[in-house]
Design a protein around this motif. Structure first.
Motif, PDB file in Angstrom:
ATOM      1  N   ARG A 248       0.981  -1.181  -0.053  1.00 40.93           N
ATOM      2  CA  ARG A 248       0.018   0.001   0.101  1.00 40.93           C
ATOM      3  C   ARG A 248       0.754   1.135   0.040  1.00 40.93           C
ATOM      4  O   ARG A 248       1.894   1.335   0.575  1.00 40.93           O
ATOM      5  CB  ARG A 248      -0.788  -0.091   1.105  1.00 40.93           C
ATOM      6  CG  ARG A 248      -1.941  -1.356   1.232  1.00 40.93           C
ATOM      7  CD  ARG A 248      -2.860  -1.051   2.490  1.00 40.93           C
ATOM      8  NE  ARG A 248      -3.609  -2.280   2.470  1.00 40.93           N
ATOM      9  CZ  ARG A 248      -4.593  -2.270   3.411  1.00 40.93           C
ATOM     10  NH1 ARG A 248      -4.629  -1.455   4.501  1.00 40.93           N
ATOM     11  NH2 ARG A 248      -5.637  -3.378   3.507  1.00 40.93           N
ATOM     12  N   PRO A 249       0.480   2.278  -0.527  1.00 38.02           N
ATOM     13  CA  PRO A 249       1.366   3.681  -0.697  1.00 38.02           C
ATOM     14  C   PRO A 249       1.434   4.218   0.559  1.00 38.02           C
ATOM     15  O   PRO A 249       0.323   4.278   1.375  1.00 38.02           O
ATOM     16  CB  PRO A 249       0.549   4.303  -1.565  1.00 38.02           C
ATOM     17  CG  PRO A 249      -0.652   3.842  -1.772  1.00 38.02           C
ATOM     18  CD  PRO A 249      -0.702   2.312  -1.666  1.00 38.02           C
ATOM     19  N   GLU A 250       2.399   4.514   1.109  1.00 32.92           N
ATOM     20  CA  GLU A 250       2.685   5.192   2.384  1.00 32.92           C
ATOM     21  C   GLU A 250       1.925   6.477   2.541  1.00 32.92           C
ATOM     22  O   GLU A 250       2.119   7.567   1.434  1.00 32.92           O
ATOM     23  CB  GLU A 250       4.012   5.458   2.941  1.00 32.92           C
ATOM     24  CG  GLU A 250       4.914   4.192   3.095  1.00 32.92           C
ATOM     25  CD  GLU A 250       6.404   4.266   3.270  1.00 32.92           C
ATOM     26  OE1 GLU A 250       6.454   5.568   3.274  1.00 32.92           O
ATOM     27  OE2 GLU A 250       7.000   3.347   3.588  1.00 32.92           O
ATOM     28  N   SER A 251       1.227   6.811   3.462  1.00 35.36           N
ATOM     29  CA  SER A 251       0.535   8.199   3.744  1.00 35.36           C
ATOM     30  C   SER A 251       1.324   9.224   4.249  1.00 35.36           C
ATOM     31  O   SER A 251       2.319   9.047   5.199  1.00 35.36           O
ATOM     32  CB  SER A 251      -0.715   7.868   4.528  1.00 35.36           C
ATOM     33  OG  SER A 251      -0.192   7.602   5.704  1.00 35.36           O
ATOM     34  N   LYS A 252       1.405  10.466   3.651  1.00 36.74           N
ATOM     35  CA  LYS A 252       2.256  11.483   3.858  1.00 36.74           C
ATOM     36  C   LYS A 252       1.662  12.412   4.826  1.00 36.74           C
ATOM     37  O   LYS A 252       0.471  12.666   4.325  1.00 36.74           O
ATOM     38  CB  LYS A 252       3.017  12.252   3.002  1.00 36.74           C
ATOM     39  CG  LYS A 252       3.431  11.200   1.868  1.00 36.74           C
ATOM     40  CD  LYS A 252       4.131  12.042   0.617  1.00 36.74           C
ATOM     41  CE  LYS A 252       5.117  11.221  -0.349  1.00 36.74           C
ATOM     42  NZ  LYS A 252       5.458  11.840  -1.275  1.00 36.74           N
ATOM     43  N   GLY A 253       2.165  12.786   6.001  1.00 41.19           N
ATOM     44  CA  GLY A 253       1.621  13.814   6.874  1.00 41.19           C
ATOM     45  C   GLY A 253       0.649  13.129   7.830  1.00 41.19           C
ATOM     46  O   GLY A 253       0.412  12.186   7.932  1.00 41.19           O
ATOM     47  N   ARG A 254       0.097  14.134   8.758  1.00 42.72           N
ATOM     48  CA  ARG A 254      -0.690  13.694   9.406  1.00 42.72           C
ATOM     49  C   ARG A 254      -2.192  13.667   8.924  1.00 42.72           C
ATOM     50  O   ARG A 254      -2.335  14.162   7.881  1.00 42.72           O
ATOM     51  CB  ARG A 254      -0.949  14.838  10.687  1.00 42.72           C
ATOM     52  CG  ARG A 254      -0.050  14.931  11.701  1.00 42.72           C
ATOM     53  CD  ARG A 254      -0.051  15.945  12.656  1.00 42.72           C
ATOM     54  NE  ARG A 254      -1.279  15.680  13.558  1.00 42.72           N
ATOM     55  CZ  ARG A 254      -1.797  16.273  14.397  1.00 42.72           C
ATOM     56  NH1 ARG A 254      -0.942  17.745  14.644  1.00 42.72           N
ATOM     57  NH2 ARG A 254      -2.867  16.187  14.965  1.00 42.72           N
ATOM     58  N   LYS A 255      -2.833  12.532   9.521  1.00 39.32           N
ATOM     59  CA  LYS A 255      -4.245  12.319   8.857  1.00 39.32           C
ATOM     60  C   LYS A 255      -5.212  13.688   9.183  1.00 39.32           C
ATOM     61  O   LYS A 255      -5.386  13.863  10.519  1.00 39.32           O
ATOM     62  CB  LYS A 255      -4.850  11.075   9.389  1.00 39.32           C
ATOM     63  CG  LYS A 255      -6.126  10.757   8.780  1.00 39.32           C
ATOM     64  CD  LYS A 255      -6.630   9.287   9.263  1.00 39.32           C
ATOM     65  CE  LYS A 255      -7.944   8.952   8.764  1.00 39.32           C
ATOM     66  NZ  LYS A 255      -8.709   7.750   9.265  1.00 39.32           N
ATOM     67  N   LYS A 256      -5.717  14.082   8.184  1.00 39.21           N
ATOM     68  CA  LYS A 256      -6.532  15.268   8.425  1.00 39.21           C
ATOM     69  C   LYS A 256      -8.051  14.929   9.201  1.00 39.21           C
ATOM     70  O   LYS A 256      -8.520  13.902   8.829  1.00 39.21           O
ATOM     71  CB  LYS A 256      -7.025  16.043   7.091  1.00 39.21           C
ATOM     72  CG  LYS A 256      -5.795  16.443   6.495  1.00 39.21           C
ATOM     73  CD  LYS A 256      -6.322  17.452   5.218  1.00 39.21           C
ATOM     74  CE  LYS A 256      -5.083  17.970   4.368  1.00 39.21           C
ATOM     75  NZ  LYS A 256      -5.491  18.738   3.192  1.00 39.21           N
TER      76      LYS A 256
END
Length: 276
Positions: free
Chosen positions: A188-196
């Motif tokens: 799975r692609p890594e999520s960048k930054g905090r989750k909004k």
């Protein structure tokens, strides 16, 4: 009265007919005169010929016919005749070999195979229910139509579908180990930054901006989003305008505090600004 009437209708000889007529005249003269106006000879066996070989004096056949074409009577002339023609139209079945029948309808032949449960119109093949050509054969042979309906419509088939339940599965601890390659989950692609965080959905009665009273004769202003344009920004750390405390360059300056307003006390003059 009813007994005398049926005596006249069921009389086989003219003598029996005349006796019944005389009894009717003596019983009620008014009914006798009304009966003679209707020509009772037309409904008495005494005046029937032996050509038809039928002694039935009832009108059941006409009643059945009238009940059949009752719907057609309410239609225009052409549609009425067409409806009666379709009701009177029948299929003719001719038996063949090995369960095959030739059914004629509107001068068109249809091959019906009762053993294979097929017909050239393919309606029986597609639905599993005998078509009108197969029903013509069933009626001609005096068979039961339910015996030629597909087994898929039976309750036993429906019960057999749900007869077996889902078998239980043991946990992974008891699974037999093999040398096969272990299947890995997809990447799975890594999520960048905090989750909004999802913003709160405002209600129907909530407004995103302050309301202003509308003067008499003034049109209601359009709802616009509040803007920071023409607002003077003051730093909460050093008290200098042009920047905020987050971007304050004077990190060593003392903390700026807003002046407090003096309240009027009894016997004192007007307020004076306090020195910081």
């Amino acid at each position: 009265m009813k007994k005398i009437f049926w005596k006249i209708a069921k009389a086989y000889t003219v003598a029996e007919y005349d006796e019944g007529i005389e009894e009717m005249r003596q019983y009620d003269l008014g009914v006798y005169e009304t009966l003679m106006e209707k020509n009772p000879q037309a409904c008495s066996r005494a005046y029937f010929t032996g050509t038809a070989c039928c002694e039935d004096v009832h009108n059941n056949f006409s009643e059945i016919y009238n009940n059949t074409i009752n719907t057609a009577r309410e239609m225009p002339l052409v549609e009425m005749l067409e409806t009666i023609r379709r009701l009177a139209m029948n299929c003719r079945a001719v038996a063949g070999a090995n369960g095959q029948f030739d059914v004629r309808e509107n001068n068109v032949g249809h091959s019906v195979h009762m053993t294979r449960r097929t017909c050239t119109c393919r309606k029986w093949d597609m639905t599993g229910i005998p078509c009108r050509h197969a029903l013509r054969v069933i009626m001609h042979m005096k068979w039961k139509s339910d015996d030629y309906v597909s087994d898929w419509y039976l309750t036993s088939k429906w019960r057999a579908t749900y007869e077996n339940s889902i078998s239980p599965v043991t946990g992974m601890r008891f699974w037999r180990k093999t040398d096969e390659t272990r299947i890995q989950p997809p990447t799975r692609p890594e999520s960048k930054g905090r989750k909004k965080k999802q913003k709160r959905i405002k209600g129907k009665n909530e407004s995103p901006k302050k309301k202003r009273k509308v003067q008499c004769g003034e049109e209601s202003p359009k709802k616009l989003k509040a803007s920071r344009e023409r607002r003077t920004m003051t730093c909460g750390h050093c008290g200098i305008t042009g920047h905020n405390a987050f971007k304050c360059p004077n990190s060593g300056a003392s903390v700026y505090r807003k002046p407090k307003k003096n309240t009027l006390s009894q016997g004192e003059g007007p307020n004076q600004e306090s020195q910081v």
